[in-house]
Design a protein around this motif. Structure first.
Motif, PDB file in Angstrom:
ATOM      1  N   ILE A 128      64.396  -8.078  79.211  1.00 14.86           N
ATOM      2  CA  ILE A 128      63.527  -8.320  78.064  1.00 14.86           C
ATOM      3  C   ILE A 128      62.154  -8.670  78.619  1.00 14.86           C
ATOM      4  O   ILE A 128      62.019  -9.573  79.434  1.00 14.86           O
ATOM      5  CB  ILE A 128      64.048  -9.467  77.182  1.00 14.86           C
ATOM      6  N   GLU A 129      61.167  -7.915  78.167  1.00 10.91           N
ATOM      7  CA  GLU A 129      59.791  -8.115  78.618  1.00 10.91           C
ATOM      8  C   GLU A 129      58.922  -8.471  77.425  1.00 10.91           C
ATOM      9  O   GLU A 129      59.027  -7.846  76.365  1.00 10.91           O
ATOM     10  CB  GLU A 129      59.259  -6.840  79.272  1.00 10.91           C
ATOM     11  N   LEU A 130      58.077  -9.470  77.598  1.00  7.60           N
ATOM     12  CA  LEU A 130      57.125  -9.863  76.564  1.00  7.60           C
ATOM     13  C   LEU A 130      55.731  -9.443  77.013  1.00  7.60           C
ATOM     14  O   LEU A 130      55.326  -9.717  78.136  1.00  7.60           O
ATOM     15  CB  LEU A 130      57.181 -11.371  76.325  1.00  7.60           C
ATOM     16  N   ASP A 131      55.036  -8.786  76.099  1.00 10.91           N
ATOM     17  CA  ASP A 131      53.726  -8.229  76.435  1.00 10.91           C
ATOM     18  C   ASP A 131      52.618  -8.906  75.650  1.00 10.91           C
ATOM     19  O   ASP A 131      52.750  -9.141  74.452  1.00 10.91           O
ATOM     20  CB  ASP A 131      53.692  -6.729  76.125  1.00 10.91           C
ATOM     21  N   ASP A 132      51.504  -9.175  76.348  1.00  5.62           N
ATOM     22  CA  ASP A 132      50.321  -9.696  75.676  1.00  5.62           C
ATOM     23  C   ASP A 132      49.271  -8.591  75.612  1.00  5.62           C
ATOM     24  O   ASP A 132      49.576  -7.426  75.868  1.00  5.62           O
ATOM     25  CB  ASP A 132      49.793 -10.953  76.367  1.00  5.62           C
ATOM     26  N   GLU A 133      48.034  -8.950  75.304  1.00  5.50           N
ATOM     27  CA  GLU A 133      46.974  -7.959  75.110  1.00  5.50           C
ATOM     28  C   GLU A 133      46.719  -7.106  76.346  1.00  5.50           C
ATOM     29  O   GLU A 133      46.318  -5.952  76.247  1.00  5.50           O
ATOM     30  CB  GLU A 133      45.660  -8.643  74.698  1.00  5.50           C
ATOM     31  N   VAL A 134      46.936  -7.657  77.526  1.00  4.89           N
ATOM     32  CA  VAL A 134      46.698  -6.930  78.777  1.00  4.89           C
ATOM     33  C   VAL A 134      47.503  -5.635  78.804  1.00  4.89           C
ATOM     34  O   VAL A 134      47.067  -4.622  79.332  1.00  4.89           O
ATOM     35  CB  VAL A 134      47.056  -7.819  79.992  1.00  4.89           C
ATOM     36  N   HIS A 135      48.670  -5.659  78.185  1.00  2.67           N
ATOM     37  CA  HIS A 135      49.552  -4.498  78.214  1.00  2.67           C
ATOM     38  C   HIS A 135      49.059  -3.359  77.322  1.00  2.67           C
ATOM     39  O   HIS A 135      49.646  -2.277  77.319  1.00  2.67           O
ATOM     40  CB  HIS A 135      50.983  -4.909  77.835  1.00  2.67           C
ATOM     41  N   ASN A 136      47.980  -3.588  76.587  1.00  2.00           N
ATOM     42  CA  ASN A 136      47.381  -2.529  75.777  1.00  2.00           C
ATOM     43  C   ASN A 136      46.401  -1.688  76.584  1.00  2.00           C
ATOM     44  O   ASN A 136      45.984  -0.628  76.132  1.00  2.00           O
ATOM     45  CB  ASN A 136      46.670  -3.122  74.560  1.00  2.00           C
ATOM     46  N   GLU A 137      46.024  -2.159  77.763  1.00  2.00           N
ATOM     47  CA  GLU A 137      45.087  -1.422  78.604  1.00  2.00           C
ATOM     48  C   GLU A 137      45.800  -0.241  79.259  1.00  2.00           C
ATOM     49  O   GLU A 137      46.965  -0.339  79.649  1.00  2.00           O
ATOM     50  CB  GLU A 137      44.500  -2.350  79.670  1.00  2.00           C
ATOM     51  N   LYS A 138      45.092   0.864  79.376  1.00  5.98           N
ATOM     52  CA  LYS A 138      45.688   2.105  79.890  1.00  5.98           C
ATOM     53  C   LYS A 138      46.345   1.907  81.256  1.00  5.98           C
ATOM     54  O   LYS A 138      47.482   2.335  81.476  1.00  5.98           O
ATOM     55  CB  LYS A 138      44.625   3.204  79.960  1.00  5.98           C
ATOM     56  N   TYR A 139      45.671   1.253  82.171  1.00  7.82           N
ATOM     57  CA  TYR A 139      46.214   1.022  83.509  1.00  7.82           C
ATOM     58  C   TYR A 139      47.539   0.263  83.435  1.00  7.82           C
ATOM     59  O   TYR A 139      48.521   0.625  84.080  1.00  7.82           O
ATOM     60  CB  TYR A 139      45.201   0.252  84.366  1.00  7.82           C
ATOM     61  N   GLN A 140      47.572  -0.783  82.618  1.00  5.93           N
ATOM     62  CA  GLN A 140      48.782  -1.594  82.505  1.00  5.93           C
ATOM     63  C   GLN A 140      49.900  -0.817  81.809  1.00  5.93           C
ATOM     64  O   GLN A 140      51.068  -0.945  82.173  1.00  5.93           O
ATOM     65  CB  GLN A 140      48.505  -2.894  81.757  1.00  5.93           C
ATOM     66  N   GLN A 141      49.552   0.008  80.843  1.00 10.34           N
ATOM     67  CA  GLN A 141      50.562   0.825  80.170  1.00 10.34           C
ATOM     68  C   GLN A 141      51.225   1.791  81.146  1.00 10.34           C
ATOM     69  O   GLN A 141      52.444   1.986  81.100  1.00 10.34           O
ATOM     70  CB  GLN A 141      49.942   1.586  78.999  1.00 10.34           C
ATOM     71  N   GLU A 142      50.424   2.371  82.028  1.00  8.14           N
ATOM     72  CA  GLU A 142      50.978   3.276  83.042  1.00  8.14           C
ATOM     73  C   GLU A 142      51.900   2.516  83.996  1.00  8.14           C
ATOM     74  O   GLU A 142      52.972   3.013  84.355  1.00  8.14           O
ATOM     75  CB  GLU A 142      49.847   3.962  83.816  1.00  8.14           C
ATOM     76  N   ARG A 143      51.482   1.327  84.407  1.00  5.98           N
ATOM     77  CA  ARG A 143      52.339   0.501  85.274  1.00  5.98           C
ATOM     78  C   ARG A 143      53.644   0.152  84.574  1.00  5.98           C
ATOM     79  O   ARG A 143      54.719   0.223  85.168  1.00  5.98           O
ATOM     80  CB  ARG A 143      51.605  -0.789  85.679  1.00  5.98           C
ATOM     81  N   ASP A 144      53.544  -0.230  83.299  1.00  9.33           N
ATOM     82  CA  ASP A 144      54.743  -0.573  82.531  1.00  9.33           C
ATOM     83  C   ASP A 144      55.679   0.632  82.407  1.00  9.33           C
ATOM     84  O   ASP A 144      56.898   0.494  82.540  1.00  9.33           O
ATOM     85  CB  ASP A 144      54.374  -1.082  81.137  1.00  9.33           C
ATOM     86  N   GLU A 145      55.104   1.808  82.165  1.00  7.74           N
ATOM     87  CA  GLU A 145      55.928   3.023  82.046  1.00  7.74           C
ATOM     88  C   GLU A 145      56.642   3.328  83.359  1.00  7.74           C
ATOM     89  O   GLU A 145      57.832   3.655  83.360  1.00  7.74           O
ATOM     90  CB  GLU A 145      55.063   4.214  81.635  1.00  7.74           C
ATOM     91  N   ASN A 146      55.929   3.230  84.474  1.00  9.87           N
ATOM     92  CA  ASN A 146      56.542   3.487  85.778  1.00  9.87           C
ATOM     93  C   ASN A 146      57.619   2.459  86.096  1.00  9.87           C
ATOM     94  O   ASN A 146      58.680   2.798  86.624  1.00  9.87           O
ATOM     95  CB  ASN A 146      55.484   3.503  86.885  1.00  9.87           C
ATOM     96  N   ARG A 147      57.355   1.235  85.768  1.00 13.28           N
ATOM     97  CA  ARG A 147      58.316   0.149  85.988  1.00 13.28           C
ATOM     98  C   ARG A 147      59.576   0.388  85.158  1.00 13.28           C
ATOM     99  O   ARG A 147      60.698   0.312  85.661  1.00 13.28           O
ATOM    100  CB  ARG A 147      57.637  -1.156  85.607  1.00 13.28           C
ATOM    101  N   THR A 148      59.395   0.696  83.873  1.00 12.75           N
ATOM    102  CA  THR A 148      60.535   0.961  82.995  1.00 12.75           C
ATOM    103  C   THR A 148      61.316   2.169  83.474  1.00 12.75           C
ATOM    104  O   THR A 148      62.558   2.146  83.492  1.00 12.75           O
ATOM    105  CB  THR A 148      60.064   1.152  81.538  1.00 12.75           C
TER     106      THR A 148
END
Length: 131
Positions: A62-82
């Motif tokens: 279970i991952e909780l996301d804040d505003e930082v996760h809306n940034e394109k770079y962070q979204q790509e990192r999250d996708e790769n991680r998932t």
């Protein structure tokens, strides 16, 4: 797959001591097997990732996301991680911080429903196992 690598311990410890308000709130709701008797661990590492919460029995992160996760770079990192976690047969449920605060019961219901789905799939798999 490396679980809770000792080299990651200082980072896990730091994150546990500095949990966000949303993480603290959700932790209070799921700790000590409060959610259907399911044990969750906080700040658990899998390979080089530190998961907010993890149930080893259900391979559920279970991952909780804040505003930082809306940034394109962070979204790509999250996708790769998932993607990598999914390759390790770990499912990742993501919630935005506001969901924990504004809709706590809905958040818990989603987690419960997912766990029930895993249980059902496991029972179905057992029915079709050959001896």
């Amino acid at each position: 797959m490396v679980l809770n690598d000792k080299n990651m311990q200082p980072y896990r410890r730091k994150l546990r001591k500095n949990m966000t308000a949303a993480e603290t709130s959700l932790w209070e709701m799921i700790r000590r097997k409060q959610l259907n008797g399911v044990r969750f661990l906080r700040q658990y590492s899998v390979e080089n990732f530190i998961l907010d919460f993890y149930s080893p029995k259900y391979k559920l992160a279970i991952e909780l996301d804040d505003e930082v996760h809306n940034e394109k770079y962070q979204q790509e990192r999250d996708e790769n991680r998932t993607k990598r976690l999914n390759e390790l047969e770990i499912t990742v449920l993501r919630f935005e911080n506001f969901e924990v605060f504004d809709y706590p019961m809905r958040t818990l219901t989603e987690i419960r429903e997912y766990i029930e789905k895993i249980k059902e799939n496991r029972n179905t798999d057992k029915k079709y196992e050959t001896k």
